[in-house]
Design a protein around this motif. Structure first.
Motif, PDB file in Angstrom:
ATOM      1  N   UNK A  44       0.827  -1.201   0.000  1.00 16.49           N
ATOM      2  CA  UNK A  44       0.000   0.000   0.000  1.00 16.49           C
ATOM      3  C   UNK A  44       0.868   1.260   0.000  1.00 16.49           C
ATOM      4  N   UNK A  45       0.377   2.293  -0.659  1.00 20.57           N
ATOM      5  CA  UNK A  45       1.105   3.555  -0.669  1.00 20.57           C
ATOM      6  C   UNK A  45       1.201   4.080   0.763  1.00 20.57           C
ATOM      7  N   UNK A  46       2.439   4.381   1.199  1.00 19.61           N
ATOM      8  CA  UNK A  46       2.704   4.642   2.617  1.00 19.61           C
ATOM      9  C   UNK A  46       3.403   5.984   2.832  1.00 19.61           C
ATOM     10  N   UNK A  47       3.037   6.632   3.927  1.00 20.63           N
ATOM     11  CA  UNK A  47       3.759   7.800   4.425  1.00 20.63           C
ATOM     12  C   UNK A  47       4.334   7.452   5.791  1.00 20.63           C
ATOM     13  N   UNK A  48       5.624   7.694   5.989  1.00 25.92           N
ATOM     14  CA  UNK A  48       6.264   7.552   7.298  1.00 25.92           C
ATOM     15  C   UNK A  48       6.372   8.942   7.912  1.00 25.92           C
ATOM     16  N   UNK A  49       5.899   9.082   9.154  1.00 30.66           N
ATOM     17  CA  UNK A  49       5.978  10.362   9.855  1.00 30.66           C
ATOM     18  C   UNK A  49       6.665  10.149  11.201  1.00 30.66           C
TER      19      UNK A  49
END
Length: 379
Positions: free
Chosen positions: A141-146
């Motif tokens: 899945x398209x992911x953002x790490x914050x």
């Protein structure tokens, strides 16, 4: 009464040079930057010059810098865009992030049904990179790490380069709340491939109510505030010209004297640690805040072996300003969510204080603070 300010992670005093720049702008640069007449053009030119100067500090283009009302708005702008515009279906973060990230992520999860994974931290509040890689490998899945670069409560430093490389390897966007970093650490965004960072002017001796978001070139971004289409369509609202110029001046001063100021603050923090260890035999340090290599040189989070709910109040009564955690919790007394994330229950209930320093902090202020701590704790 002597006044000692040791809460610089919450906000910093404005420098006189910054006040003077803002005052001059207020007197002579009052035009609306969106107006086409000479007064508007003058204000627009001042903003764009400041944008270029700010961008240069991070080795990026001016078109990648967007002015906001501060770090919280910048975090929201980025996180909302990730989900609503960039196709992100999963956000990877940690339980020790600032509430500007945590509560926004929780809202996005509830409202848009995205997946959220929380990376493990160890008993020192250190992000576990092995766990981060496992999480990144677990889905396509398209992911953002914050993940924040410097934790605002315990000062732990994220190995930012390693995280950036991991995100790039797994085709994930990387957002870092860098509010406690800007003006204190050099950050070359060509060498460290972070997609999004944020800043807040009042953390480095600039004005409150102004900050910026950096968005890497090529990443589409849409507004969450709609109106006149300022900031290249990304953030509507008439720009706060005077605050932008004040923030730029504060940043210029911070980086001009970075090494000198860091040497001074490191000496302050080192001396404070030594004095605490000498005078309080059972003192503990939360996270890695006593490790000068692994934590911010501006933050020290101290745990005393007692349960004294009045200690912060008593320190305030004698003129010493400190914090029990983040100042962004609106005075709530629920305790630190950061400390709760990794300390044992018994240790969470003990009295912890965050001391945070700036280039204006003196050794005399440290001595005075230690003397008062001895009065209140060793009585």
């Amino acid at each position: 009464m002597k006044a000692v300010y040791l809460d610089n992670a919450a906000t910093t005093p404005m420098l006189l040079e910054v006040v003077e720049v803002m005052q001059q702008s207020m007197l002579s640069n009052f035009g609306n930057p969106s107006s086409v007449h000479q007064f508007g053009r003058k204000a627009r030119a001042a903003i764009e010059t400041a944008r270029k100067k700010i961008a240069k500090h991070f080795n990026v283009s001016a078109r990648e810098i967007f002015f906001t009302a501060g770090g919280t708005e910048a975090d929201n702008l980025i996180l909302y865009n990730a989900v609503l515009n960039l196709g992100v279906k999963r956000i990877v973060t940690s339980r020790i992030e600032h509430y500007a990230v945590l509560r926004t992520v929780e809202y996005l999860q509830k409202t848009y049904n995205i997946d959220v994974d929380y990376v493990n931290v160890n008993e020192q509040g250190v992000i576990q990179l092995d766990d981060l890689e496992v999480v990144l490998k677990s889905t396509s899945e398209k992911t953002l790490v914050s993940l924040m670069y410097v934790n605002n409560e315990i000062g732990n430093l994220l190995p930012i380069q390693n995280v950036a490389v991991l995100c790039k390897k797994h085709d994930a966007y990387f957002h870092s709340d860098t509010v406690q970093v800007i003006g204190r650490y050099q950050l070359d965004l060509q060498k460290t491939p972070i997609d999004f960072i944020v800043a807040s002017g009042h953390k480095f001796h600039g004005p409150k109510g102004i900050g910026f978001a950096y968005v890497r070139k090529g990443i589409s971004i849409r507004p969450i505030l709609h109106g006149g289409g300022q900031e290249n369509g990304v953030r509507s609202s008439t720009e706060n010209v005077h605050a932008i110029l004040g923030m730029e001046k504060a940043l210029e001063i911070s980086y001009k004297k970075l090494d000198e100021d860091r040497e001074h603050i490191v000496a302050i923090k080192s001396y404070f640690i030594q004095q605490l260890k000498t005078n309080f035999k059972d003192v503990q340090f939360n996270g890695e805040s006593d490790n000068l290599e692994k934590s911010s040189y501006t933050i020290l989070n101290v745990r005393f072996q007692l349960k004294d709910k009045m200690l912060l109040f008593n320190l305030d009564l004698v003129g010493i300003a400190v914090s029990g955690g983040s100042a962004c919790q609106s005075g709530a007394s629920k305790g630190s969510h950061v400390l709760m994330s990794f300390l044992k229950e018994e240790d969470v209930t003990k009295t912890s204080i965050r001391f945070s320093f700036s280039k204006l902090t003196t050794l005399k202020e440290v001595d005075f603070t230690v003397s008062k701590l001895k009065e209140f704790i060793l009585r």
